[in-house]
Design an enzyme around this catalytic site. Sequence first.
Site, PDB file in Angstrom:
ATOM      1  N   CYS A  79     107.420  46.764  68.592  1.00 36.88           N
ATOM      2  CA  CYS A  79     107.211  46.748  67.133  1.00 36.88           C
ATOM      3  C   CYS A  79     108.194  45.785  66.470  1.00 36.88           C
ATOM      4  O   CYS A  79     109.394  46.071  66.369  1.00 36.88           O
ATOM      5  CB  CYS A  79     107.376  48.158  66.587  1.00 36.88           C
ATOM      6  SG  CYS A  79     107.387  48.263  64.796  1.00 36.88           S
ATOM      7  N   CYS A  82     110.027  47.072  63.364  1.00 34.51           N
ATOM      8  CA  CYS A  82     111.051  48.043  63.741  1.00 34.51           C
ATOM      9  C   CYS A  82     112.377  47.353  64.035  1.00 34.51           C
ATOM     10  O   CYS A  82     113.457  47.904  63.764  1.00 34.51           O
ATOM     11  CB  CYS A  82     110.619  48.843  64.972  1.00 34.51           C
ATOM     12  SG  CYS A  82     109.142  49.850  64.748  1.00 34.51           S
TER      13      CYS A  82
END
Length: 326
Positions: A79, A82
Amino acid sequence: MQPRNMSMSGVVDLAAVKAAQEAKAKAEQARAETARQGGGGAVSPADLVIDVDEAGFEQDVLQRSTEVPVVIDFWAEWCEPCKQLSPLLERLTVEYNGRILLAKIDVDANQMLMQQFGIQGIPAVFAVVAGQALPLFQGAAGEAQIRQTLDQLVQVGEQRFGLTGLSVDPEAEPGGGGAQAAPAEAVGPYDALLEAAVQALDSGDLAGAVQAYKNVLADDPGNPEAALGLAQAELLQRVQGLDPQRVRQDAAEKPADAAAQIAAADLDLVGGHVEDAFGRLIETVARTAGDDRDAVRVRLLELFEVVGAEDPRVIAARRALARALF
């Protein structure tokens, strides 16, 4: 009387929490006193950010949330957003100096937790306060927005639950004995007070029951049995004197009216129509915005508390609420 197990129920409403300066001052005094006495149970700044898995969730998140608000960062290695959000959360956690704890959960390795929180995408950030879970935000967020959210979270922990946070010692060894704060001094017992509240409830003295439960919570904000009893007593108090026919007519004629749907949901729940009550409010969350939406969401979460987090209907409704919110 046996309290219910601590669980992710009855989400606290950040937007609806009002100022309680005396409670906040008391929390600050407690933190200062802990530091003055040598920081018993003090943790290292490095211990404010922890990796959590399914096996350790109850101890590392639910139990710790009775000491300090726990922010949960759901992330994954693949991700990209993230990788920007997680370091920011880690930096802010250290900056908040024990007022929050950051729990990082890898969704690839902890699919069950991802499902339990009803997460549809990452990054997703939740919090748990005194065993109660709430969504904070999903996706990218700026530092100013995150700070504002964390400030509200700390305020809730202090004012509603008396959470003074963790004492931090920059000289403490990471992972040392201070990583687990010393247990709080036992309070209570409250069996007599709780029994009096139950008797008042059974006799129809709703005001007396509400006050009795509040008396327990004033001294022990995290008492799960008193919190449950208060939610039940307040529900019965709200529906007392309502005209069911008029309430249901208003709800049918005004599907987007928050007050009308909230009143009808209360009647639904008291009448045993749990799924109808939950479904009504979730649909209203999707139809409304702003303060009306907040009011509906708060009432739904209060009804979750009445039914109990372990109930499958609550679990399903919580996931549906997360989808409606995000």
